[in-house]
Design an enzyme around this catalytic site. Structure first.
Site, mmCIF file in Angstrom:
data_model
loop_
_atom_site.group_PDB
_atom_site.id
_atom_site.type_symbol
_atom_site.label_atom_id
_atom_site.label_comp_id
_atom_site.label_asym_id
_atom_site.label_seq_id
_atom_site.Cartn_x
_atom_site.Cartn_y
_atom_site.Cartn_z
ATOM 1 N N LYS A 71 0.818 -1.227 0.000
ATOM 2 C CA LYS A 71 0.000 0.000 0.000
ATOM 3 C C LYS A 71 0.845 1.268 0.000
ATOM 4 C CE LYS A 71 -3.756 0.542 -0.001
ATOM 5 N NZ LYS A 71 -4.712 0.639 -1.143
ATOM 6 N N SER A 110 -31.494 12.720 -38.561
ATOM 7 C CA SER A 110 -32.375 11.984 -39.479
ATOM 8 C C SER A 110 -31.590 11.285 -40.588
ATOM 9 C CB SER A 110 -33.413 12.938 -40.095
ATOM 10 O OG SER A 110 -32.811 13.726 -41.112
ATOM 11 N N CYS A 162 -27.660 -5.203 -33.012
ATOM 12 C CA CYS A 162 -26.651 -4.543 -32.199
ATOM 13 C C CYS A 162 -27.238 -4.251 -30.823
ATOM 14 C CB CYS A 162 -26.185 -3.249 -32.857
ATOM 15 S SG CYS A 162 -24.843 -2.516 -31.923
ATOM 16 N N HIS A 165 -16.018 0.417 -21.184
ATOM 17 C CA HIS A 165 -15.469 0.468 -19.829
ATOM 18 C C HIS A 165 -14.165 -0.308 -19.781
ATOM 19 C CE1 HIS A 165 -19.195 2.264 -18.659
ATOM 20 N NE2 HIS A 165 -19.880 1.236 -19.104
#
Length: 1061
Positions: free
Chosen positions: A128, A612, A694, A989
């Site tokens: 640590k 669009s 997807c 992530h």
């Protein structure tokens, strides 16, 4: 605590008696960095002067290309008076630190800068007091000294290079990194990052890897100078009218994002030079934010990475990877990021391959075939959904309230669902008069060009005729070519004439010649055929979005039939999922003229107009309109997938109802990124109509979903699996009040330690935000079919948080889920990877009970080279997006038959982690939550951007900022972490464990301390904890760190038997 430390020291020192000591003297110095020092004229891809000036030119309210930064420099000794020169190509990265397993590395850090910084290393072992990271971890006194090195102070960090890094399957030397970790994203944006290279014992000679001639380290990053600690200084120093700067202005912020490699942008990275036939090692990593979806493309070269052949390396924030290349084809080549937005913003560099008369590897292939193709680029009117119907709902595509209306409505300022595009089409010969007709097997190709196929040893000749109005080309991937045959035009200073190959003018013809040497072919680990692509490279962004892209396959020698089909394969399908951005098309103006009824009123910058024109498609088809995806039960099927685009193109392509094998792993969801390609092998075992779609939520609602059909054909197909084990789970959907952050103590202490006073848009209620509490619906386990008594979660289940109960099964089992809907709207329960009797998942109405049966055949279990137990997800599919964000998701774990008894007398610890930004704006309960939790519900505007942002909860198992409890284990435990990713485009992530590395399997055992997760990724990570302490576990993506996607896990010494929690 003393006992804990003593046991740690005894353990480390006993096991490292034979260590070699290495000393590095590193100073942190403030300096001005120039992102584009070489100003000579270069020809870059897709870049014009206006674009480069936007980032590089300073002005009244623009900083330009020079920024004050804090950088790591290496010094000769502890006096810190003389720096050691580093190679020019390292740019602003810190010095390369190298260690072999069993080495002990002492980093003598001196802070010569004006604010506190630290040194935190990835991939090595430390106690640590040498971690160098600031966060609440229950340490005190001397264990805190590493957390903050004050200006003028020194600290010595002691690091141990230990097994399991590198892993058995890894190369001899692997990429790791070090960086400052007070506020890691801000420290890194300020410049404090460098490479750490870890090597297997005995693989270095005089600090160089044996059998390697050249090595380079490259960091691909959009460096966000808006996050730098020195932003104010830079505004004052480099803007000519600093008082006029608005730091919240979007253009100002974008001008400070530097799309760079090692801190060099727009082709200015110096020093990448090698000889032809040199054995080159590339150490690559990404860093940054959600925008950092990188596809590093080495033009003209073949690489192997993790034993697979590739020419693209995908990188995300803190992705750590290495690649091996034998340099070939002398000349100056481009190293670019194929994320099309990054290409335009200057993320490009040159590398030079010199002819040094070195003998090149012999290519002893006899009887070379020449494969000739005649391909034209021509204009077509392309309809993204020819049926006019959403095949999934049966509704008209322009129905009110439909997801599809925004893309298909035609009107005064809307183009609708048909666009003029360019496509590659095949002809019979060089006269380009007879177009080759596509057969039923090619119907699914859609907008794609013809399949170009070849075997190792072949030569490919493509005669290309441009029938369009703009200069075009063909740029291949996965083959070898000379600079004269490259379809992308770029050049270092002085090479100005446009080459014929990269600039075929309208009505002109050019014949390309490419070869397939052995190193471009599949390796021993690869499938028989590699999926590749070709596209037009004059301006790849515009050309690809105009429609100019097609599939290639490169196969082992002797593996194809005369018509190009693979032997022993019944059917081959090519899928190109992408968001076709028609706003970037070469033909946008034509489309506005042809299809809008008031073309002069169209504002091309209008966000709704732009949205669009973003067509979420596969092969140019949307909402189930793709024809030809038909196969027979039991057939051998190969899917070739490839993609292109930008950071929005993070795809999880899910095949419902069946699984496939890829890289030795059994999966049902393939992750694709710009310019990545994959080969998947499938044997469908259930008849019916299934979805290929997807999982990225915006792509799913936007129409990136099709149907594939498995028919019972003449061939008899029997499923001989006998399902002997039967397991029954009683699961209910229960509505609860969920608190993402029941305690703000960890978050407050973190900001106190960082000496920052930060408000929290996600958790602070302010005037009308919802805060941390939301009504949600969750899966919970009950004791029996009466659903009267909920199963109490034990201490080891505390970490599950929002997740439903872990459902365990072995191959050969049948799982019955008795599901009661105790909520107020219809839900269901559907699992990835399993076999079901029907392809339809029937919704269960409120108050009803329904039994869902999942069979677990061989193809639901681990592949040959997988971990013994693999995770899948289960969730509700009544409305995939809203049900997920409302809270319904849980893990299913499938193990090999009798795995537990045979392989593991000791029970493994199991932890399940879901990294997901819960978008509460998409929850079924949004209106309830506004009414219940907002201080002023009447003031809420659900379209307000700040309100929308405040409801995006960056959570691990539904908890933020250290609130996920119960991740407790002991030294010497064997731990399986089952990590899962779901969600949207922002849900990339990079999961980083402090203090320990883990192992994972991809046809071989690999080691890391960062794992990349995307929508539809489910992975087993195996850890053997050895260092006691409370350690940080977090997503490494900048915005996700600041938004609270972090918690801690605790490793107790082996003797200390206490209750977890």
């Amino acid at each position: 605590m003393k006992f804990l430390l003593l046991s740690t020291f005894i353990f480390l020192y006993s096991s490292l008696a034979l260590a070699r000591d290495k000393h590095y003297f590193i100073g942190i110095t403030e300096a001005v960095w120039d992102y584009a020092s070489g100003t000579e004229e270069k020809k870059l891809i897709s870049v014009d002067t206006e674009q480069s000036n936007f980032y590089l030119q300073n002005g009244p309210d623009r900083i330009g290309r020079k920024y004050k930064k804090a950088l790591y420099f290496e010094y000769t000794d502890g006096t810190f008076s003389k720096t050691i020169d580093k190679p020019a190509w390292l740019g602003f990265l810190g010095p390369v630190i190298k260690a072999e397993v069993e080495d002990k590395v002492y980093v003598h850090l001196k802070n010569l800068a004006s604010r506190i910084y630290t040194f935190h290393a990835h991939g090595v072992t430390y106690t640590k007091e040498y971690e160098g990271a600031v966060y609440p971890d229950n340490t005190t006194d001397f264990q805190r000294a590493d957390d903050k090195v004050l200006p003028g102070q020194q600290y010595v960090y002691v690091l141990h290079a230990n097994e399991p890094s590198p892993g058995e399957g890894d190369s001899n030397c692997v990429t790791r990194i070090y960086h400052s970790h007070v506020d890691a994203p801000k420290d890194i944006a300020s410049g404090l990052i460098g490479p750490l290279i870890l090597c297997k014992k005995g693989s270095l000679y005089k600090e160089k890897e044996k059998n390697i001639d050249q090595e380079f380290v490259l960091m691909f990053s959009v460096v966000d100078e808006n996050l730098s600690w020195y932003l104010e200084d830079n505004i004052k120093t480099f803007c000519s009218e600093p008082e006029k700067v608005d730091k919240d202005n979007e253009d100002f912020q974008e001008s400070n994002r530097m799309y760079s490699i090692n801190g060099y942008t727009f082709g200015s990275l110096p020093g990448l030079s090698m000889c032809a036939a040199d054995r080159v090692k590339w150490y690559l990593f990404g860093m940054g934010n959600e925008v950092d979806v990188h596809s590093a493309f080495f033009h003209g070269q073949a690489l192997t990475s993790r034993n697979y052949q590739t020419d693209i390396i995908n990188l995300f924030p803190a992705t750590l990877i290495d690649a091996y290349m034998v340099a070939q084809n002398p000349g100056v080549w481009m190293l670019s990021c194929q994320n099309l937005n990054h290409l335009k913003a200057g993320l490009q560099a040159f590398f030079q391959v010199r002819d040094c008369n070195k003998p090149s590897p012999e290519d002893n292939i006899q009887d070379r075939h020449v494969r000739h193709y005649y391909i034209a680029a021509e204009e077509v009117i392309w309809n993204y959904a020819p049926s006019g119907t959403d095949i999934f709902t049966g509704e008209n595509l322009t129905a009110l309230e439909s997801d599809s209306r925004v893309f298909f409505e035609q009107g005064a300022t809307r183009i609708g669902g048909s666009y003029k595009k360019m496509a590659y089409r095949e002809y019979t010969d060089g006269s380009f008069t007879n177009r080759k007709q596509r057969g039923p097997d090619e119907e699914h190709l859609g907008i794609l060009g013809p399949v170009i196929w070849a075997e190792v040893g072949d030569t490919i000749k493509v005669t290309f005729h441009n029938k369009g109005q703009h200069p075009l080309s063909i740029q291949p991937m996965g083959v070898s070519f000379t600079a004269e045959n490259e379809g992308t035009y770029y050049g270092p200073p002085g090479r100005s004439s446009q080459q014929a190959a990269s600039h075929v003018a309208p009505k002109e013809t050019f014949t390309y010649e490419w070869t397939v040497p052995k190193e471009m072919g599949p390796t021993y680990a690869d499938p028989v055929c590699l999926s590749k692509m070709y596209y037009s490279g004059v301006d790849p962004t515009k050309d690809i979005f105009t429609g100019l892209i097609g599939p290639m396959k490169i196969c082992k020698k002797g593996s194809l039939l005369a018509d190009g089909r693979q032997k022993d394969v019944d059917k081959e399908f090519y899928l190109f999922p992408t968001v076709f951005d028609e706003n970037e098309s070469l033909l946008l103006d034509d489309n506005i003229r042809m299809f809008t009824t008031a073309p002069d009123q169209v504002d091309k910058e209008d966000e709704d107009f732009q949205e669009s024109n973003k067509m979420h498609s596969m092969n140019g088809f949307m909402y189930g309109n793709q024809p030809g995806l038909n196969m027979c039960l039991g057939e051998s099927i190969v899917w070739y997938l490839f993609s292109a685009g930008n950071e929005a193109d993070v795809h999880g392509i899910y095949f419902s109802g069946n699984t496939y094998l890829s890289k030795g792993e059994r999966r049902d969801t393939a992750n694709l990124f710009p310019h990545k390609s994959l080969t998947l092998l499938m044997n469908p075992d259930t008849k019916g109509t299934f979805d290929v779609e997807c999982l990225t939520t915006d792509h799913y609602t936007g129409g990136m979903k099709q149907k594939y059909t498995v028919n019972q054909c003449q061939r008899q197909f029997e499923d001989f699996t006998v399902y002997l084990g039967e397991r029954t789970y009683y699961v209910a959907a229960v509505e609860v009040e969920w608190d993402y952050s029941p305690s703000r103590a960890w978050e407050k202490e973190l900001h106190h330690l960082q000496e920052q006073n930060v408000s929290n848009v996600f958790l602070d209620k302010e005037e009308f935000f919802i805060g941390s509490k939301y009504k949600k619906v969750v899966y919970r386990q009950f004791t029996d079919s009466s659903f009267r008594e909920q199963v109490k979660r034990r201490a080891e289940d505390e970490h599950l948080g929002i997740l439903g109960p872990p459902i365990h099964a072995n191959v050969g089992d049948k799982v019955k889920v008795v599901f009661k809907n105790m909520a107020t709207r219809p839900y269901s329960i559907h699992a990835h990877g399993v076999k079901t009797e029907s392809s339809t998942v029937v919704p269960t109405l409120p108050g009803e009970v329904r039994t869902y049966t999942w069979q677990i055949p061989e193809r639901s279990g681990a592949g040959r080279e997988d971990s013994a137990c693999i995770p899948w997800a289960y969730y509700s599919t009544v409305d995939r997006v809203k049900d997920l964000y409302s809270g319904l998701i849980g893990p299913l774990i499938v193990c090999r038959k009798s795995y537990v008894k045979v392989f593991s007398p000791k029970k493994k610890m199991e932890f399940f982690l879901l990294f997901l930004v819960f978008d509460e704006n998409e929850s079924w309960y949004l209106d309830d939550n506004i009414k219940t939790y907002s201080e002023h519900p009447e003031k809420v505007n659900k379209d307000n951007e700040e309100f929308l942002e405040s409801n995006k909860m960056h959570a691990i198992n539904g908890k933020m900022f250290g609130n996920l409890q119960g991740l407790t284990m002991h030294v010497k435990d064997e731990v399986n972490w089952y990590v899962m990713g779901m969600g949207n485009e922002i849900d990339l992530h990079t999961v980083h464990f402090h203090g320990h590395s883990f192992q994972y399997k991809h046809r071989g055992v690999y080691s890391s301390d960062v794992f990349d997760l995307f929508p539809g990724t489910y992975q087993t990570l195996e850890m053997f904890p050895q260092t006691p302490g409370t350690w940080l576990l977090h997503c490494h993506v900048t915005d996700h760190v600041h938004a609270g996607m972090a918690t801690t896990y605790t490793v107790l010494p082996v003797e200390q038997e206490t209750k977890s929690g």
